[in-house]
Design a protein around this motif. Structure first.
Motif, short mmCIF file in Angstrom:
data_model
loop_
_atom_site.label_atom_id
_atom_site.label_comp_id
_atom_site.label_asym_id
_atom_site.label_seq_id
_atom_site.Cartn_x
_atom_site.Cartn_y
_atom_site.Cartn_z
N HIS A 198 71.21 10.19 -26.23
CA HIS A 198 71.84 9.82 -27.38
C HIS A 198 72.44 10.92 -28.39
O HIS A 198 71.60 11.36 -29.06
CB HIS A 198 70.99 8.63 -27.91
CG HIS A 198 71.52 7.96 -28.83
ND1 HIS A 198 72.74 7.73 -28.79
CD2 HIS A 198 70.99 6.80 -29.62
CE1 HIS A 198 73.19 6.68 -29.81
NE2 HIS A 198 72.14 6.25 -30.27
N GLU A 199 73.70 11.04 -28.42
CA GLU A 199 74.19 11.66 -29.16
C GLU A 199 75.11 11.03 -30.40
O GLU A 199 75.64 11.63 -31.31
CB GLU A 199 75.46 12.46 -28.68
CG GLU A 199 75.05 13.17 -27.58
CD GLU A 199 75.99 13.86 -26.58
OE1 GLU A 199 75.88 14.96 -26.04
OE2 GLU A 199 77.19 13.16 -26.49
N GLY A 236 60.08 2.72 -31.55
CA GLY A 236 60.63 3.99 -32.07
C GLY A 236 60.04 4.45 -33.04
O GLY A 236 59.90 5.72 -33.24
N ARG A 237 59.66 3.97 -33.98
CA ARG A 237 58.69 4.41 -34.93
C ARG A 237 57.30 5.05 -34.29
O ARG A 237 56.70 5.97 -34.97
CB ARG A 237 58.39 3.46 -36.10
CG ARG A 237 59.43 3.07 -36.98
CD ARG A 237 59.29 2.24 -38.20
NE ARG A 237 58.78 1.01 -37.76
CZ ARG A 237 57.48 0.61 -37.53
NH1 ARG A 237 56.73 1.28 -38.00
NH2 ARG A 237 57.41 -0.67 -37.43
N LEU A 238 56.77 4.39 -33.45
CA LEU A 238 55.52 4.27 -33.18
C LEU A 238 55.07 5.29 -31.91
O LEU A 238 53.82 5.74 -31.85
CB LEU A 238 54.56 3.00 -32.93
CG LEU A 238 54.57 2.02 -34.33
CD1 LEU A 238 54.13 0.44 -33.76
CD2 LEU A 238 53.82 2.42 -35.25
N ARG A 261 76.33 3.26 -29.21
CA ARG A 261 77.55 3.98 -29.58
C ARG A 261 77.18 5.45 -29.39
O ARG A 261 76.40 6.06 -30.41
CB ARG A 261 78.15 3.93 -30.88
CG ARG A 261 78.73 2.45 -30.96
CD ARG A 261 79.66 2.39 -32.28
NE ARG A 261 80.78 3.12 -32.31
CZ ARG A 261 81.68 3.29 -33.41
NH1 ARG A 261 81.54 2.75 -34.43
NH2 ARG A 261 82.89 4.09 -33.16
N GLY A 262 77.47 6.31 -28.56
CA GLY A 262 77.13 7.66 -28.21
C GLY A 262 76.09 7.93 -27.45
O GLY A 262 75.70 9.12 -27.28
N SER A 263 75.48 6.94 -26.70
CA SER A 263 74.60 7.17 -25.68
C SER A 263 75.02 7.63 -24.42
O SER A 263 76.32 7.12 -24.08
CB SER A 263 73.43 6.25 -25.51
OG SER A 263 73.91 4.84 -25.18
N ILE A 291 66.68 4.01 -27.19
CA ILE A 291 66.55 5.33 -27.31
C ILE A 291 67.00 5.43 -28.82
O ILE A 291 68.01 4.92 -29.20
CB ILE A 291 67.36 6.00 -26.22
CG1 ILE A 291 67.07 7.49 -26.14
CG2 ILE A 291 68.99 5.87 -26.28
CD1 ILE A 291 67.82 8.38 -25.02
N LEU A 292 66.45 6.54 -29.34
CA LEU A 292 66.98 6.93 -30.85
C LEU A 292 67.99 7.96 -30.73
O LEU A 292 68.01 8.91 -29.68
CB LEU A 292 65.53 7.39 -31.49
CG LEU A 292 64.53 6.44 -31.72
CD1 LEU A 292 63.28 7.04 -32.34
CD2 LEU A 292 64.70 5.13 -32.26
N PRO A 293 68.67 8.24 -31.61
CA PRO A 293 69.49 9.28 -31.82
C PRO A 293 68.96 10.55 -31.69
O PRO A 293 67.78 10.77 -32.22
CB PRO A 293 70.10 9.17 -33.25
CG PRO A 293 70.01 7.68 -33.58
CD PRO A 293 68.77 7.33 -33.06
#
Length: 325
Positions: free
Chosen positions: A158-159, A67-69, A127-129, A104-106
């Motif tokens: 993703h929310e 997620g960072r890279l 929570r929220g995807s 997946i990221l927010p």
């Protein structure tokens, strides 16, 4: 073709070697001679794949690094494929199935596409995807199982506020063997949402699954524990099941002609697949090749998801089951 033996001479060949050579030049093989790698006379099936175990704790940390890279522009689906550790295997988890951990990221959205293979997502932490399948938007919350039938447009987003994680399961290896592989990107990039709903044939909500498992009785023979089927008629090659095992439960060993991947939804324990023992915890995945001896033991109360090609094996009348000691 090297026509050393003319057609009019094929019935006058002087020896067995000459006959084998002549027919070989015409891309035919005599059925009565030994053939390398022929399995037609095997006494029982033997998978080329081996039992294997993937730890969610490892994959989760790696997905945080990913997620960072890695941005979504570089990797539309940020995932780690579970490759069975056998020679010459590129990416199959078992002969007919492939699985992967995905994240997946927010605020992110994954572009829509469609493909021949049937697919599903087992939501581990979210929570929220959400998922969009053929224009229908449904939640992807922790414990849910979300379907993507073959050739359905699908994307997700993703929310929520925390990174989301799930396990993908697809019948890509089966599709590759049968060869009807097709793939298409959505012309608009992201498919528009036509309907938003929490209740859909494409989503098995975790609360509903737990309630159904509480009502389910264990099988009398003791092989599977309390089990429900997650009916997916639009994905006929894959059988989806949930199993509930009380603390300290131990299954009666068995083997069957179905390739199976298990995903730990709750609890801990261990499984012996063939001669390999795997200690498992939440989110782990275990691959059981067809006709392997299978035995499960729950430490604390456990819920286990399984996906397999049992439906396909039954439809082709290849399926066999054998209880073991």
């Amino acid at each position: 073709m090297n026509d050393r033996f003319r057609t009019e001479e094929l019935d006058k060949l002087p020896s067995m070697d000459a006959l084998i050579a002549a027919i070989g030049e015409r891309n035919m093989t005599p059925g009565w001679i030994p053939r390398p790698n022929s399995s037609v006379r095997m006494k029982e099936m033997r998978s080329a794949f081996v039992p294997a175990h993937w730890r969610y704790a490892d994959a989760k940390l790696a997905m945080q690094s990913a997620g960072r890279l890695i941005a979504t522009e570089q990797a539309e689906r940020r995932n780690f494929i579970m490759r069975n550790p056998v020679p010459a295997n590129a990416d199959a988890t078992l002969r007919t199935l492939v699985c992967a951990y995905q994240s997946i990221l927010p605020g992110e959205k994954a572009r829509s596409h469609r493909h021949s293979p049937h697919a599903l997502r087992v939501i581990l932490e979210s929570r929220g995807s959400y998922s969009i399948v053929d224009g229908e938007k449904t939640p992807m919350e922790t414990g849910d199982v979300v379907l993507t039938p073959g050739w359905s447009w699908h994307g997700h987003g993703h929310e929520g506020n925390e990174q989301a994680y799930w396990l993908d399961g697809l019948d890509v290896p089966l599709t590759e063997q049968l060869e009807p592989m097709f793939f298409e990107e959505h012309p608009d990039g992201w498919q528009p949402v036509h309907t938003a709903t929490e209740v859909s044939p494409m989503r098995f909500a975790w609360a509903d699954t737990l309630a159904a498992l509480q009502r389910a009785a264990a099988d009398a023979a003791g092989h599977f524990g309390a089990t429900i089927e997650l009916a997916a008629p639009t994905m006929p090659s894959i059988a989806l099941k949930m199993h509930r095992w009380p603390a300290l439960w131990r299954s009666r060993p068995y083997r069957h002609a179905a390739n199976t991947v298990y995903v730990v939804m709750q609890g801990s324990g261990n499984s012996t697949i063939g001669e390999h023992r795997f200690d498992w915890a939440f989110g782990d995945a275990i691959a059981a090749p067809a006709w392997s001896r299978i035995e499960h033991r729950a430490g604390e109360e456990a819920v286990m998801f399984s996906m397999s090609d049992e439906n396909l094996m039954r439809w082709t009348r290849y399926y066999r089951f054998e209880s073991m000691n």
